[in-house]
Design a protein around this motif. Structure first.
Motif, PDB file in Angstrom:
ATOM      1  N   ALA A  69       0.851  -1.195   0.000  1.00 32.57           N
ATOM      2  CA  ALA A  69       0.000   0.000   0.000  1.00 32.57           C
ATOM      3  C   ALA A  69       0.887   1.245   0.000  1.00 32.57           C
ATOM      4  N   ASN A  70       2.007   1.165   0.733  1.00 32.98           N
ATOM      5  CA  ASN A  70       2.899   2.331   0.788  1.00 32.98           C
ATOM      6  C   ASN A  70       3.513   2.656  -0.578  1.00 32.98           C
ATOM      7  N   VAL A  71       3.781   1.597  -1.368  1.00 29.72           N
ATOM      8  CA  VAL A  71       4.313   1.824  -2.718  1.00 29.72           C
ATOM      9  C   VAL A  71       3.319   2.654  -3.531  1.00 29.72           C
ATOM     10  N   HIS A  72       2.043   2.270  -3.447  1.00 28.75           N
ATOM     11  CA  HIS A  72       1.023   3.017  -4.187  1.00 28.75           C
ATOM     12  C   HIS A  72       0.851   4.433  -3.631  1.00 28.75           C
ATOM     13  N   PHE A  73       0.978   4.560  -2.305  1.00 25.39           N
ATOM     14  CA  PHE A  73       0.893   5.891  -1.685  1.00 25.39           C
ATOM     15  C   PHE A  73       2.012   6.785  -2.234  1.00 25.39           C
ATOM     16  N   CYS A  74       3.256   6.240  -2.218  1.00 31.18           N
ATOM     17  CA  CYS A  74       4.406   7.011  -2.714  1.00 31.18           C
ATOM     18  C   CYS A  74       4.204   7.361  -4.190  1.00 31.18           C
ATOM     19  N   ALA A  75       3.801   6.364  -4.979  1.00 32.66           N
ATOM     20  CA  ALA A  75       3.621   6.596  -6.419  1.00 32.66           C
ATOM     21  C   ALA A  75       2.604   7.718  -6.649  1.00 32.66           C
ATOM     22  N   GLY A  76       1.534   7.711  -5.868  1.00 32.80           N
ATOM     23  CA  GLY A  76       0.513   8.757  -5.981  1.00 32.80           C
ATOM     24  C   GLY A  76       1.091  10.136  -5.715  1.00 32.80           C
ATOM     25  N   LYS A  77       1.878  10.233  -4.636  1.00 35.44           N
ATOM     26  CA  LYS A  77       2.507  11.519  -4.284  1.00 35.44           C
ATOM     27  C   LYS A  77       3.447  11.970  -5.406  1.00 35.44           C
ATOM     28  N   LEU A  78       4.170  11.008  -5.978  1.00 34.08           N
ATOM     29  CA  LEU A  78       5.146  11.347  -7.022  1.00 34.08           C
ATOM     30  C   LEU A  78       4.438  11.831  -8.286  1.00 34.08           C
ATOM     31  N   ILE A  79       3.284  11.214  -8.591  1.00 35.92           N
ATOM     32  CA  ILE A  79       2.505  11.665  -9.755  1.00 35.92           C
ATOM     33  C   ILE A  79       1.993  13.086  -9.498  1.00 35.92           C
ATOM     34  N   GLU A  80       1.529  13.318  -8.262  1.00 34.59           N
ATOM     35  CA  GLU A  80       1.083  14.672  -7.880  1.00 34.59           C
ATOM     36  C   GLU A  80       2.184  15.707  -8.084  1.00 34.59           C
ATOM     37  N   ASN A  81       3.438  15.251  -7.874  1.00 33.95           N
ATOM     38  CA  ASN A  81       4.574  16.175  -7.972  1.00 33.95           C
ATOM     39  C   ASN A  81       5.243  16.159  -9.342  1.00 33.95           C
ATOM     40  N   GLY A  82       4.583  15.606 -10.317  1.00 34.22           N
ATOM     41  CA  GLY A  82       5.060  15.789 -11.690  1.00 34.22           C
ATOM     42  C   GLY A  82       5.671  14.577 -12.380  1.00 34.22           C
ATOM     43  N   ALA A  83       5.684  13.393 -11.724  1.00 36.82           N
ATOM     44  CA  ALA A  83       6.245  12.215 -12.409  1.00 36.82           C
ATOM     45  C   ALA A  83       5.351  11.839 -13.591  1.00 36.82           C
ATOM     46  N   ASN A  84       5.946  11.743 -14.749  1.00 33.57           N
ATOM     47  CA  ASN A  84       5.185  11.392 -15.959  1.00 33.57           C
ATOM     48  C   ASN A  84       5.110   9.860 -16.048  1.00 33.57           C
ATOM     49  N   PHE A  85       4.129   9.285 -15.327  1.00 28.86           N
ATOM     50  CA  PHE A  85       4.078   7.824 -15.178  1.00 28.86           C
ATOM     51  C   PHE A  85       3.872   7.096 -16.496  1.00 28.86           C
ATOM     52  N   SER A  86       3.078   7.676 -17.402  1.00 25.66           N
ATOM     53  CA  SER A  86       2.817   6.942 -18.647  1.00 25.66           C
ATOM     54  C   SER A  86       4.071   6.904 -19.518  1.00 25.66           C
ATOM     55  N   LEU A  87       4.811   8.006 -19.560  1.00 30.44           N
ATOM     56  CA  LEU A  87       6.064   8.025 -20.336  1.00 30.44           C
ATOM     57  C   LEU A  87       7.059   7.019 -19.757  1.00 30.44           C
ATOM     58  N   ILE A  88       7.236   7.054 -18.418  1.00 31.56           N
ATOM     59  CA  ILE A  88       8.217   6.174 -17.765  1.00 31.56           C
ATOM     60  C   ILE A  88       7.843   4.707 -17.983  1.00 31.56           C
ATOM     61  N   ASN A  89       6.581   4.347 -17.704  1.00 32.68           N
ATOM     62  CA  ASN A  89       6.184   2.942 -17.835  1.00 32.68           C
ATOM     63  C   ASN A  89       6.244   2.466 -19.278  1.00 32.68           C
ATOM     64  N   ASN A  90       5.901   3.355 -20.193  1.00 30.56           N
ATOM     65  CA  ASN A  90       5.976   2.982 -21.602  1.00 30.56           C
ATOM     66  C   ASN A  90       7.426   2.717 -22.014  1.00 30.56           C
ATOM     67  N   LYS A  91       8.324   3.619 -21.600  1.00 29.72           N
ATOM     68  CA  LYS A  91       9.745   3.464 -21.967  1.00 29.72           C
ATOM     69  C   LYS A  91      10.355   2.201 -21.360  1.00 29.72           C
ATOM     70  N   ILE A  92      10.009   1.925 -20.099  1.00 27.57           N
ATOM     71  CA  ILE A  92      10.667   0.822 -19.391  1.00 27.57           C
ATOM     72  C   ILE A  92      10.014  -0.529 -19.682  1.00 27.57           C
ATOM     73  N   PHE A  93       8.691  -0.551 -19.788  1.00 28.62           N
ATOM     74  CA  PHE A  93       8.015  -1.852 -19.866  1.00 28.62           C
ATOM     75  C   PHE A  93       7.390  -2.178 -21.217  1.00 28.62           C
ATOM     76  N   SER A  94       7.173  -1.180 -22.036  1.00 25.17           N
ATOM     77  CA  SER A  94       6.382  -1.456 -23.227  1.00 25.17           C
ATOM     78  C   SER A  94       7.146  -1.262 -24.547  1.00 25.17           C
ATOM     79  N   GLU A  95       7.725  -0.106 -24.743  1.00 29.33           N
ATOM     80  CA  GLU A  95       8.334   0.210 -26.040  1.00 29.33           C
ATOM     81  C   GLU A  95       9.480  -0.732 -26.396  1.00 29.33           C
ATOM     82  N   LYS A  96       9.426  -1.253 -27.634  1.00 27.74           N
ATOM     83  CA  LYS A  96      10.486  -2.164 -28.107  1.00 27.74           C
ATOM     84  C   LYS A  96      10.933  -1.726 -29.490  1.00 27.74           C
ATOM     85  N   LYS A  97      12.225  -1.937 -29.760  1.00 28.61           N
ATOM     86  CA  LYS A  97      12.682  -1.743 -31.136  1.00 28.61           C
ATOM     87  C   LYS A  97      12.241  -2.987 -31.925  1.00 28.61           C
ATOM     88  N   PHE A  98      12.042  -2.831 -33.225  1.00 26.63           N
ATOM     89  CA  PHE A  98      11.591  -3.971 -34.029  1.00 26.63           C
ATOM     90  C   PHE A  98      12.592  -5.120 -33.931  1.00 26.63           C
TER      91      PHE A  98
END
Ligand SMILES: [Mn+2]
Length: 316
Positions: free
Chosen positions: A165-194
């Motif tokens: 629960a604390n991880v989600h609490f921290c993540a929420g605070k970080l998003i409030e403070n400007g973390a671009n979660f969709s960019l980060i998660n896309n770069k780290i977990f989703s985007e692939k070179k062909f």
């Protein structure tokens, strides 16, 4: 914690270190720490063997140094590093007048003047979140982005069992403070070179299943053929883990001739850190790794036979 804050308050020039082959938590904690200390008026640098993969370009690379600048640092801070041997640029760390370590690994060999370790934390970034709070540091966009990267990285995009629960609490605070979660998660977990996908296609077709164990191998020649670098195969182990019925996922990556890096992932209740320890490595219950020199056929056989001994410890 008091001791830790004293070390930080009493130093002016801070050198920041993390482990070799830095993962998102290693980079995130180093960059977050850098910006936090800057906001307190400290001079600091992060020392790495080489610049991070371009996937991390949303972090400002100006804070990284790959050469010693011969400055004297009154404090060296090692982040996300479970022991002395894992610290990158150890020769510069050794020269720092005082040394501290901040970590979250279950097995941590104390190696500094003050080792601050919270094994229940998901990531080093989660530990830093609390420390920055104590220091009343304003979480700006740079700090929020870096801390979010570490949280997402070490929790497998909030899917591993260390996602509290604390991880989600921290993540929420970080998003409030400007973390671009969709960019980060896309770069780290989703985007692939062909090319990565083509390598992945061959990799997947060669996965072997032994009961609840999945094993995949990436050889140097495969990487060269598909023009991929080592970082491109980081997520491959998760594809093995995603197979229905697989509780223990093994990824063998050839590093040089006769040398292999083995990454292990497991479902809740299956402790792969013990398996890694058998081969001289370490890590967490659900994510561990080791480096080994062994004949590949023999390595596969002994890994599978040792993995078969792991029983589910989870009664729920
Ligand atoms: Mn970590």
């Amino acid at each position: 914690m008091k001791n830790l804050l004293k070390f930080l308050k009493n130093s002016k020039n801070i050198a920041i270190f993390t482990h070799v082959n830095p993962d998102p938590d290693a980079l995130g904690s180093a960059v977050a720490f850098y910006h936090a200390m800057k906001s307190l008026g400290k001079n600091c640098s992060i020392f790495l063997h080489e610049l991070p993969n371009e996937k991390f370009s949303f972090l400002n690379f100006d804070c990284f140094k790959i050469q010693d600048d011969l400055k004297e640092y009154d404090l060296g801070v090692a982040l996300d590093s479970s022991d002395y041997k894992r610290v990158a640029k150890i020769e510069i760390f050794k020269k720092c007048v005082k040394k501290i370590a901040i970590d979250h690994h279950f097995i941590h060999d104390n190696f500094s003047d003050y080792d601050y370790v919270i094994p229940s934390a998901s990531s080093c970034c989660e530990v830093l979140f609390t420390i920055f709070n104590e220091l009343k540091i304003v979480i700006n966009k740079d700090i929020a982005t870096a801390l979010y990267l570490g949280l997402a990285g070490d929790t497998g995009c909030f899917m591993y069992d260390n996602t509290s629960a604390n991880v989600h609490f921290c993540a929420g605070k970080l998003i409030e403070n400007g973390a671009n979660f969709s960019l980060i998660n896309n770069k780290i977990f989703s985007e692939k070179k062909f090319n990565e996908l083509l390598l992945l296609k061959d990799f997947i077709s060669n996965i072997k299943i032994y009961d609840n164990i999945g094993l995949g191998t990436v050889l140097l020649k495969d990487k060269i053929k598909s023009n991929c670098v080592d970082y491109d195969t980081t997520e491959f182990v998760n594809f093995v883990k995603s197979i229905e019925g697989v509780n223990i996922a093994i990824l063998i990556k050839q590093v040089t001739r006769g040398e292999y890096k083995v990454s292990l992932r497991s479902s809740k209740g299956y402790d792969v850190s013990k398996l890694a320890q058998t081969f001289g490595g370490g890590g967490h219950k659900q994510a561990s790794a080791f480096l080994i020199k062994m004949n590949l056929k023999k390595l596969k056989e002994s890994l599978v036979s040792e993995a078969k001994k792991i029983r589910c410890e989870d009664e729920s």
